[in-house]
Design a protein around this motif. Structure first.
Motif, PDB file in Angstrom:
ATOM      1  N   LEU A  26      34.798  -6.059  -0.763  1.00 51.51           N
ATOM      2  CA  LEU A  26      34.468  -7.219   0.061  1.00 51.51           C
ATOM      3  C   LEU A  26      32.963  -7.483   0.113  1.00 51.51           C
ATOM      4  CD1 LEU A  26      37.064  -6.778   2.934  1.00 51.51           C
ATOM      5  CD2 LEU A  26      37.143  -8.364   0.991  1.00 51.51           C
ATOM      6  N   ALA A  27      32.185  -6.527  -0.386  1.00 48.36           N
ATOM      7  CA  ALA A  27      30.738  -6.749  -0.519  1.00 48.36           C
ATOM      8  C   ALA A  27      30.384  -7.319  -1.880  1.00 48.36           C
ATOM      9  CB  ALA A  27      29.989  -5.430  -0.287  1.00 48.36           C
ATOM     10  N   LEU A  28      30.955  -6.738  -2.943  1.00 53.54           N
ATOM     11  CA  LEU A  28      30.502  -7.060  -4.300  1.00 53.54           C
ATOM     12  C   LEU A  28      31.360  -8.097  -5.009  1.00 53.54           C
ATOM     13  CD1 LEU A  28      29.510  -3.510  -5.604  1.00 53.54           C
ATOM     14  CD2 LEU A  28      28.150  -5.166  -4.307  1.00 53.54           C
ATOM     15  N   SER A  29      32.656  -8.139  -4.742  1.00 48.36           N
ATOM     16  CA  SER A  29      33.510  -9.088  -5.461  1.00 48.36           C
ATOM     17  C   SER A  29      33.085 -10.542  -5.264  1.00 48.36           C
ATOM     18  CB  SER A  29      34.974  -8.905  -5.047  1.00 48.36           C
ATOM     19  OG  SER A  29      35.815  -9.764  -5.793  1.00 48.36           O
ATOM     20  N   LEU A  74      29.210   0.821   9.723  1.00 47.02           N
ATOM     21  CA  LEU A  74      30.287   1.780   9.965  1.00 47.02           C
ATOM     22  C   LEU A  74      30.677   2.523   8.694  1.00 47.02           C
ATOM     23  CD1 LEU A  74      32.605  -0.226  12.400  1.00 47.02           C
ATOM     24  CD2 LEU A  74      30.928   1.553  12.949  1.00 47.02           C
ATOM     25  N   SER A  75      30.460   1.928   7.548  1.00 49.25           N
ATOM     26  CA  SER A  75      30.684   2.604   6.266  1.00 49.25           C
ATOM     27  C   SER A  75      29.325   2.882   5.643  1.00 49.25           C
ATOM     28  CB  SER A  75      31.557   1.734   5.351  1.00 49.25           C
ATOM     29  OG  SER A  75      31.068   0.411   5.281  1.00 49.25           O
ATOM     30  N   GLN A  76      28.544   3.725   6.316  1.00 48.42           N
ATOM     31  CA  GLN A  76      27.136   3.911   5.972  1.00 48.42           C
ATOM     32  C   GLN A  76      26.942   4.523   4.595  1.00 48.42           C
ATOM     33  OE1 GLN A  76      24.478   2.829   8.057  1.00 48.42           O
ATOM     34  NE2 GLN A  76      23.543   3.048   6.043  1.00 48.42           N
ATOM     35  N   HIS A  77      27.802   5.471   4.207  1.00 51.36           N
ATOM     36  CA  HIS A  77      27.645   6.087   2.888  1.00 51.36           C
ATOM     37  C   HIS A  77      27.850   5.059   1.777  1.00 51.36           C
ATOM     38  CE1 HIS A  77      28.538   9.578   5.505  1.00 51.36           C
ATOM     39  NE2 HIS A  77      27.717  10.229   4.692  1.00 51.36           N
ATOM     40  N   SER A  78      28.856   4.192   1.953  1.00 46.87           N
ATOM     41  CA  SER A  78      29.107   3.145   0.961  1.00 46.87           C
ATOM     42  C   SER A  78      27.959   2.156   0.919  1.00 46.87           C
ATOM     43  CB  SER A  78      30.421   2.419   1.272  1.00 46.87           C
ATOM     44  OG  SER A  78      31.517   3.296   1.240  1.00 46.87           O
ATOM     45  N   SER A  79      27.441   1.803   2.088  1.00 40.29           N
ATOM     46  CA  SER A  79      26.309   0.874   2.151  1.00 40.29           C
ATOM     47  C   SER A  79      25.084   1.466   1.461  1.00 40.29           C
ATOM     48  CB  SER A  79      25.985   0.535   3.609  1.00 40.29           C
ATOM     49  OG  SER A  79      27.084  -0.119   4.230  1.00 40.29           O
ATOM     50  N   ASP A  80      24.856   2.752   1.685  1.00 44.12           N
ATOM     51  CA  ASP A  80      23.701   3.407   1.066  1.00 44.12           C
ATOM     52  C   ASP A  80      23.812   3.430  -0.456  1.00 44.12           C
ATOM     53  OD1 ASP A  80      22.541   3.871   3.521  1.00 44.12           O
ATOM     54  OD2 ASP A  80      23.235   5.946   3.679  1.00 44.12           O
ATOM     55  N   VAL A  81      25.012   3.748  -0.962  1.00 43.64           N
ATOM     56  CA  VAL A  81      25.161   3.825  -2.418  1.00 43.64           C
ATOM     57  C   VAL A  81      25.040   2.439  -3.048  1.00 43.64           C
ATOM     58  CG1 VAL A  81      27.685   3.600  -2.719  1.00 43.64           C
ATOM     59  CG2 VAL A  81      26.392   5.116  -4.208  1.00 43.64           C
ATOM     60  N   MET A  82      25.507   1.389  -2.346  1.00 44.22           N
ATOM     61  CA  MET A  82      25.326   0.034  -2.871  1.00 44.22           C
ATOM     62  C   MET A  82      23.858  -0.356  -2.904  1.00 44.22           C
ATOM     63  SD  MET A  82      28.498  -2.375  -1.617  1.00 44.22           S
ATOM     64  CE  MET A  82      28.444  -1.960   0.120  1.00 44.22           C
TER      65      MET A  82
END
Length: 475
Positions: free
Chosen positions: A133-136, A155-163
């Protein structure tokens, strides 16, 4: 550095990058097809190269979420959409020929629509599918010739950091950049003078985004959710419907904006449906408590909220039926059915966003239609059965973002269908060509011939011209 100082520095950086993107768009307002495809290619390459890091980050956010689930729900759908945009972009960028009003076309006038970039797009993405839902949507945003500032969920900080890390390594911040921060930063993000904002999340937060964007008259695409209804007909295959519904309430832990919320089922079919749901869970997750394929709640607060909703329904007289003999612990919430809860129950009033499924019995379909129409419009409406009259009734007498017959979510995976809500479930739509148009400005373009067909419409008017217009006032 305290939290206020951190937020201040994040806000300053956000404004700096936004200004860079806006100035870059002014210098290059219509990127070439080659540049747009290059940006999409870099997105695809970035995701493929970082697959392992993405899977690890999402796992860390959810505490338990299998690599297959992340590939199936986040990585592959994003790649599919990017490739679809890349494949069709050349065709989409062509001007749309339109007819010129008679008799102007006969004397050389031409009309067309040019889909031109709108500029800098802000994308506020949620935590439940943190990558997709961020990249598509950036596929359509890039395809339309725009630049993008992404604000993923804290809330999904690890995913946000890797993006943030992989985007920083693959893109200049004038093209695409990630803004990290909490709710305070999100509020400031919505106040920027974007040319468009895409927000995916709850209806309550969407109202705040809309209020923040209103002073700048920023166009919005809001992809929200709601209490998505399922109507099971007497003509339905009850076993198949139960299996698909239980799958939909267990995939990603039921944390899906399109997840079914309330099942309307004929009174005589209720007990058979309960049994079929229990059998379906055993088939899908034979040892659900230990099954690594079963996704946990995103946080303990969210898990507690789901448990509180079930407890509230039970205390107020509803029949709560756990579908497993096992008991979930911590952030692992196992699925339950809640039969015929009253209007005072939280489960009747709130989107559960978890593995709780409300079941309401009915005797007349019209009563179901009336109840659906009395509530906020849902993002999705689902029907199981083969009665065409019932399908037509639900199609034309109810309103929802999308409708699916004999399946769940399937319309959202069709690149050639628009995806979006209506009313409280959202506004605007994207995916595929509809997304390309959504993130473009449809500029009307008219070319007049060297003749002057409108000369007669300039004063002084002749009697003949005045009589001609007078005669046109008729039915």
């Amino acid at each position: 550095m305290n939290s206020n100082e951190t937020t201040l520095k994040q806000t300053e950086n956000m404004h700096r990058i936004f200004n860079i993107q806006r100035e870059a768009q002014i210098k290059d307002p219509y990127p070439s097809l080659a540049l747009r495809i290059d940006r999409i290619d870099r997105m695809i390459d970035m995701i493929v190269r970082n697959e392992a890091s993405i899977i690890d980050a999402v796992m860390a956010d959810f505490e338990s979420r299998s690599p297959f689930t992340t590939r199936f729900t986040d990585i592959v759908p994003t790649l599919d959409n990017l490739k679809y945009v890349r494949k069709n972009l050349k065709k989409w960028m062509k001007p749309e020929k339109r007819n010129s009003k008679f008799p102007l076309g006969l004397i050389g006038a031409k009309s067309k629509v040019e889909h031109v970039p709108i500029g800098v797009v802000g994308n506020i993405s949620p935590w439940n599918f943190p990558i997709a839902l961020a990249l598509s949507p950036i596929g359509e945003i890039f395809g339309a010739g725009n630049r993008c500032l992404l604000k993923p969920s804290e809330l999904s900080q690890h995913s946000s950091d890797v993006m943030a890390e992989m985007i920083g390594a693959s893109f200049d911040e004038s093209e695409l950049a990630v803004i990290l921060g909490g709710p305070e930063l999100s509020a400031e993000f919505s106040k920027l003078k974007f040319n468009h904002i895409l927000f995916t999340g709850s209806t309550s937060v969407a109202r705040l985004v809309a209020q923040a964007a209103a002073p700048n008259l920023i166009p919005l695409t809001l992809e929200l959710g709601g209490k998505n209804p399922v109507i099971i007909s007497e003509t339905a295959d009850l076993k198949l419907a139960a299996e698909k519904l239980i799958w939909s309430k267990t995939v990603n832990g039921g944390q899906i904006c399109l997840s079914p919320d309330t099942v309307y089922i004929p009174e005589k079919s209720v007990e058979g449906f309960v049994t079929a749901c229990k059998d379906s869970l055993k088939k899908l997750h034979p040892n659900v408590k230990q099954d690594p394929e079963y996704t946990h709640a995103i946080s303990q607060r969210h898990a507690d909220r789901i448990n509180d909703i079930a407890t509230d329904a039970k205390e107020k007289g509803a029949r709560v039926i756990p579908l497993s003999d096992e008991v979930g612990e911590g952030r692992k919430i196992l699925p339950s059915l809640i039969l015929n809860p009253g209007p005072e129950c939280r489960v009747t009033q709130e989107e559960t966003f978890g593995p709780l499924l409300t079941v309401v019995s009915y005797s007349q379909l019209q009563n179901v239609v009336n109840e659906i129409n009395e509530k906020p419009k849902p993002l999705g409406l689902y029907y199981f059965g083969k009665n065409q009259e019932e399908i037509d009734k639900l199609t034309y007498e109810t309103s929802s973002g999308g409708m699916v017959v004999n399946d769940l979510f399937a319309h959202s995976n069709q690149e050639d269908l628009p995806f979006g809500g209506v009313g409280d479930s959202g506004m605007g739509s994207y995916h595929g060509y509809d997304g390309f148009k959504n993130f473009s400005h449809a500029k009307a373009f008219y070319t007049q011939s060297n003749l002057d067909p409108f000369k007669m419409l300039r004063p002084p008017y002749s009697i003949k011209v005045m009589d001609s217009f007078k005669k046109q006032v008729k039915r």
